[in-house]
Design an enzyme around this catalytic site. Structure first.
Site, PDB file in Angstrom:
ATOM      1  CB  SER A  53      -0.894   0.032   1.235  1.00 55.51           C
ATOM      2  OG  SER A  53      -1.783  -1.054   1.245  1.00 55.51           O
TER       3      SER A  53
HETATM    4  N1  SAH Z   1      -1.473  -4.668   3.870  1.00 52.75           N
HETATM    5  C1  SAH Z   1      -0.560  -4.688   2.726  1.00 52.75           C
HETATM    6  C2  SAH Z   1      -1.284  -4.563   1.416  1.00 52.75           C
HETATM    7  C3  SAH Z   1      -2.024  -5.780   1.128  1.00 52.75           C
HETATM    8  S1  SAH Z   1      -2.652  -5.922  -0.504  1.00 52.75           S
HETATM    9  C4  SAH Z   1       0.501  -3.622   2.895  1.00 52.75           C
HETATM   10  O1  SAH Z   1       0.806  -3.266   3.999  1.00 52.75           O
HETATM   11  O2  SAH Z   1       1.070  -3.168   1.931  1.00 52.75           O
HETATM   12  C5  SAH Z   1      -4.095  -6.867  -0.133  1.00 52.75           C
HETATM   13  C6  SAH Z   1      -3.866  -8.286   0.292  1.00 52.75           C
HETATM   14  O3  SAH Z   1      -5.141  -8.834   0.614  1.00 52.75           O
HETATM   15  C7  SAH Z   1      -3.286  -9.188  -0.798  1.00 52.75           C
HETATM   16  O4  SAH Z   1      -2.082  -9.758  -0.341  1.00 52.75           O
HETATM   17  C8  SAH Z   1      -4.368 -10.239  -1.023  1.00 52.75           C
HETATM   18  O5  SAH Z   1      -3.861 -11.516  -1.284  1.00 52.75           O
HETATM   19  C9  SAH Z   1      -5.097 -10.207   0.299  1.00 52.75           C
HETATM   20  N2  SAH Z   1      -6.476 -10.720   0.271  1.00 52.75           N
HETATM   21  C10 SAH Z   1      -7.441 -10.545  -0.672  1.00 52.75           C
HETATM   22  N3  SAH Z   1      -8.573 -11.191  -0.331  1.00 52.75           N
HETATM   23  C11 SAH Z   1      -8.325 -11.790   0.863  1.00 52.75           C
HETATM   24  C12 SAH Z   1      -9.094 -12.611   1.749  1.00 52.75           C
HETATM   25  N4  SAH Z   1     -10.365 -12.942   1.477  1.00 52.75           N
HETATM   26  N5  SAH Z   1      -8.530 -13.051   2.878  1.00 52.75           N
HETATM   27  C13 SAH Z   1      -7.236 -12.729   3.198  1.00 52.75           C
HETATM   28  N6  SAH Z   1      -6.456 -11.958   2.409  1.00 52.75           N
HETATM   29  C14 SAH Z   1      -6.983 -11.495   1.258  1.00 52.75           C
END
Ligand code: SAH
Length: 205
Positions: A53
């Protein structure tokens, strides 16, 4: 310091949040080829079609959950590379984090251990229905966007607890802050955002 200046220019006010961002290396969460861009205020690819992010969004979401005082227990859906996890782990007593793509979760674990953060519980699963057994939570943060807020997440909030979550389709999403008062849920719209979708069902190995 340049990144910190940018975050302040955009309205991030919490010294606690700014201090933690200042002292947390972001480059360790990126592949070497991209690490020179780690302190730009942008989202970057982390593989598996996912992103780390944008620091402003991490700061804004963190600020939203800590603005009413110290938080004890936090649930995070979407660990990704673990950068947001690292920021929250330094501001809350404990954080429970769920990721559906196993290699991302394993890499996050390694990086967060490297930073010496030990108040984190990890789970490889679909987190769209939360993590009921360890709840209720003082705050829940979702870093992938559902089209509608899953009711399980609301149910796992403690009294006075806060949920910060992007909601909408891939072309139009807004960041919402929901606060629980008994059986009532107060909803506030913060800003327009763009997250990957929150996927339901099967996990990825
Ligand atoms: N928090 C991260 C950004 C994450 S991007 C940061 O600090 O940069 C979003 C993440 O959500 C991805 O890795 C994706 O695989 C995960 N994701 C999507 N759907 C999900 C679900 N149902 N359960 C758990 N993780 C999920």
């Amino acid at each position: 310091e340049r990144l910190l200046g940018r975050l302040m220019d955009q309205g991030i006010e919490s010294m606690e949040v700014l201090d933690v961002i200042r002292s947390t290396p972001r480059h360790i969460f990126l592949d070497e080829a991209l690490s020179h861009r780690a302190y730009e205020d942008v989202a970057l690819p982390i593989g598996h079609n996912q992103t780390i992010s944008q620091p402003y969004i991490v700061a804004r979401m963190t600020e939203a959950i800590i603005s009413t005082g110290p938080v004890d227990k936090v649930l995070e859906i979407g660990t990704g590379c673990g950068y947001q996890t690292a920021i929250i782990a330094q501001l809350a007593n404990s954080i429970y984090t769920v990721e559906r793509i196993r290699p991302l979760l394993e890499r996050a674990k390694k990086n967060l251990k490297l930073l010496g953060l030990r108040n984190i519980q990890y789970r490889h699963d679909d987190g769209s229905a939360g993590w009921k057994k360890s709840g209720p939570y003082d705050a829940i943060i979702t870093t992938a966007a559902p089209q509608q807020i899953p009711k399980e997440l609301l149910q796992q909030l403690a009294e006075g607890g806060r949920l910060v979550i992007p909601v909408g389709t891939e072309s139009h999403q807004e960041l919402r802050l929901i606060t629980r008062h008994g059986d009532e849920f107060n909803s506030e719209t913060l800003i327009a955002v763009r997250f990957v979708p929150l996927l339901k069902g099967q996990v990825q190995h």
